[in-house]
Enzyme design. Structure first.
Site, PDB file in Angstrom:
ATOM      1  N   GLY A  87      26.730  -2.696  75.113  1.00  0.00           N
ATOM      2  CA  GLY A  87      27.623  -3.161  73.978  1.00  0.00           C
ATOM      3  C   GLY A  87      28.201  -1.851  73.056  1.00  0.00           C
ATOM      4  O   GLY A  87      27.374  -0.881  73.008  1.00  0.00           O
ATOM      5  N   GLN A 140      31.597   2.286  65.752  1.00  0.00           N
ATOM      6  CA  GLN A 140      30.587   3.486  66.406  1.00  0.00           C
ATOM      7  C   GLN A 140      31.264   4.613  66.713  1.00  0.00           C
ATOM      8  O   GLN A 140      30.787   5.421  66.992  1.00  0.00           O
ATOM      9  CB  GLN A 140      29.584   2.835  67.417  1.00  0.00           C
ATOM     10  CG  GLN A 140      28.706   1.762  66.839  1.00  0.00           C
ATOM     11  CD  GLN A 140      28.135   1.166  67.975  1.00  0.00           C
ATOM     12  OE1 GLN A 140      28.332   0.289  68.624  1.00  0.00           O
ATOM     13  NE2 GLN A 140      26.724   1.726  68.281  1.00  0.00           N
ATOM     14  N   CYS A 148      20.406   0.861  70.396  1.00  0.00           N
ATOM     15  CA  CYS A 148      22.106   0.840  69.824  1.00  0.00           C
ATOM     16  C   CYS A 148      22.052   2.441  70.060  1.00  0.00           C
ATOM     17  O   CYS A 148      21.303   3.166  69.575  1.00  0.00           O
ATOM     18  CB  CYS A 148      21.714   0.472  68.225  1.00  0.00           C
ATOM     19  SG  CYS A 148      23.610   1.003  67.610  1.00  0.00           S
ATOM     20  N   LEU A 149      23.350   2.609  70.472  1.00  0.00           N
ATOM     21  CA  LEU A 149      23.630   3.845  70.866  1.00  0.00           C
ATOM     22  C   LEU A 149      24.102   4.752  69.582  1.00  0.00           C
ATOM     23  O   LEU A 149      24.156   5.926  69.735  1.00  0.00           O
ATOM     24  CB  LEU A 149      25.233   3.847  71.556  1.00  0.00           C
ATOM     25  CG  LEU A 149      25.024   3.144  72.871  1.00  0.00           C
ATOM     26  CD1 LEU A 149      26.625   2.973  73.571  1.00  0.00           C
ATOM     27  CD2 LEU A 149      24.432   3.834  73.837  1.00  0.00           C
ATOM     28  N   HIS A 203      24.504  -8.445  67.905  1.00  0.00           N
ATOM     29  CA  HIS A 203      24.349  -7.001  67.440  1.00  0.00           C
ATOM     30  C   HIS A 203      25.674  -6.396  67.255  1.00  0.00           C
ATOM     31  O   HIS A 203      25.790  -5.906  66.297  1.00  0.00           O
ATOM     32  CB  HIS A 203      23.643  -6.585  68.573  1.00  0.00           C
ATOM     33  CG  HIS A 203      23.241  -5.029  68.360  1.00  0.00           C
ATOM     34  ND1 HIS A 203      22.012  -4.362  68.450  1.00  0.00           N
ATOM     35  CD2 HIS A 203      24.116  -4.104  68.239  1.00  0.00           C
ATOM     36  CE1 HIS A 203      22.173  -3.102  68.115  1.00  0.00           C
ATOM     37  NE2 HIS A 203      23.434  -2.934  68.235  1.00  0.00           N
ATOM     38  N   GLU A 204      26.808  -6.694  68.062  1.00  0.00           N
ATOM     39  CA  GLU A 204      28.001  -5.862  67.967  1.00  0.00           C
ATOM     40  C   GLU A 204      28.667  -6.518  66.766  1.00  0.00           C
ATOM     41  O   GLU A 204      29.516  -5.709  65.951  1.00  0.00           O
ATOM     42  CB  GLU A 204      28.626  -5.966  69.166  1.00  0.00           C
ATOM     43  CG  GLU A 204      27.956  -5.445  70.310  1.00  0.00           C
ATOM     44  CD  GLU A 204      27.475  -4.036  70.139  1.00  0.00           C
ATOM     45  OE1 GLU A 204      28.082  -3.180  69.342  1.00  0.00           O
ATOM     46  OE2 GLU A 204      26.580  -3.687  70.839  1.00  0.00           O
ATOM     47  N   HIS A 225      27.762  -5.070  63.785  1.00  0.00           N
ATOM     48  CA  HIS A 225      28.378  -3.571  63.457  1.00  0.00           C
ATOM     49  C   HIS A 225      29.605  -3.676  62.493  1.00  0.00           C
ATOM     50  O   HIS A 225      30.020  -2.983  61.878  1.00  0.00           O
ATOM     51  CB  HIS A 225      28.491  -2.964  64.616  1.00  0.00           C
ATOM     52  CG  HIS A 225      27.274  -2.130  65.223  1.00  0.00           C
ATOM     53  ND1 HIS A 225      26.640  -1.314  64.568  1.00  0.00           N
ATOM     54  CD2 HIS A 225      26.757  -2.217  66.543  1.00  0.00           C
ATOM     55  CE1 HIS A 225      25.870  -0.745  65.447  1.00  0.00           C
ATOM     56  NE2 HIS A 225      25.785  -1.245  66.559  1.00  0.00           N
TER      57      HIS A 225
END
Ligand code: NI
Length: 172
Positions: free
Chosen positions: A46, A51, A94-95, A136-137, A140
């Site tokens: 994701g 990000q 998470c990235l 989660h996204e 963000h």
């Protein structure tokens, strides 16, 4: 398509509340395509636009485990319109917080309203890993990273480690 640069904590941009997209046009689709390529290359399941330092309410998700059978989801202006009382816990990563994981509890199922790749309004019931990933996204887009759910002590420790790893890495 081109790959975009992913920012890490504690970049203050990650605390930004992103802005809704008026219409999924060619420019938005370009962003969606670039984000998908960036996510697959990372690799991750994701990615939210913030990000890659773009404060638009745009996310891409692909929770299919199969390398050959990709099933990308493009969600623009995603909004949770219903959540189940049942909760589930996943070890999330998470990235933007590379190589750190922690258990986060969230509603097990959610109904999500969003604009798709073709600017069509969709409403989809999600469960399992997809429900967790999309929540989660969406977090963000509201400036929330999963480590914000942890204790301040744990969060600060992770942020310090991410910063140190970044400082120690040499890009040639
Ligand atoms: Ni993330």
């Amino acid at each position: 398509m081109s790959q975009l640069n992913i920012i890490n904590v504690p970049d203050p941009l990650l605390k930004t509340v992103s802005t809704p997209v008026a219409k999924v046009d060619a420019e938005t689709r370009q962003l969606l395509d670039d984000m998908l390529e960036t996510m697959y290359a990372a690799p991750g399941i994701g990615l939210a636009a913030i990000q890659v330092a773009i404060a638009k309410r745009v996310i891409v998700v692909d929770t299919s485990a199969d390398e050959d059978e990709k099933s990308p989801m493009f969600l623009v202006n995603p909004e949770v319109v219903w959540e189940s009382p049942e909760r589930s816990t996943y070890s999330e990563g998470c990235l933007s917080v590379p190589e750190h994981y922690a258990d986060v509890e969230r509603p097990a199922s959610v109904r999500v309203k969003y604009l798709d790749y073709n600017n069509e309004m969709q409403e989809t019931l999600m469960d399992g890993l997809t429900a967790t990933c999309v929540q989660h996204e969406i977090d963000h887009l509201d400036g929330i990273v999963f480590i914000d759910y942890l204790s301040r002590l744990k969060r600060n420790m992770i942020v310090k480690k991410v910063q140190k790893a970044q400082k120690d890495s040499v890009v040639l």
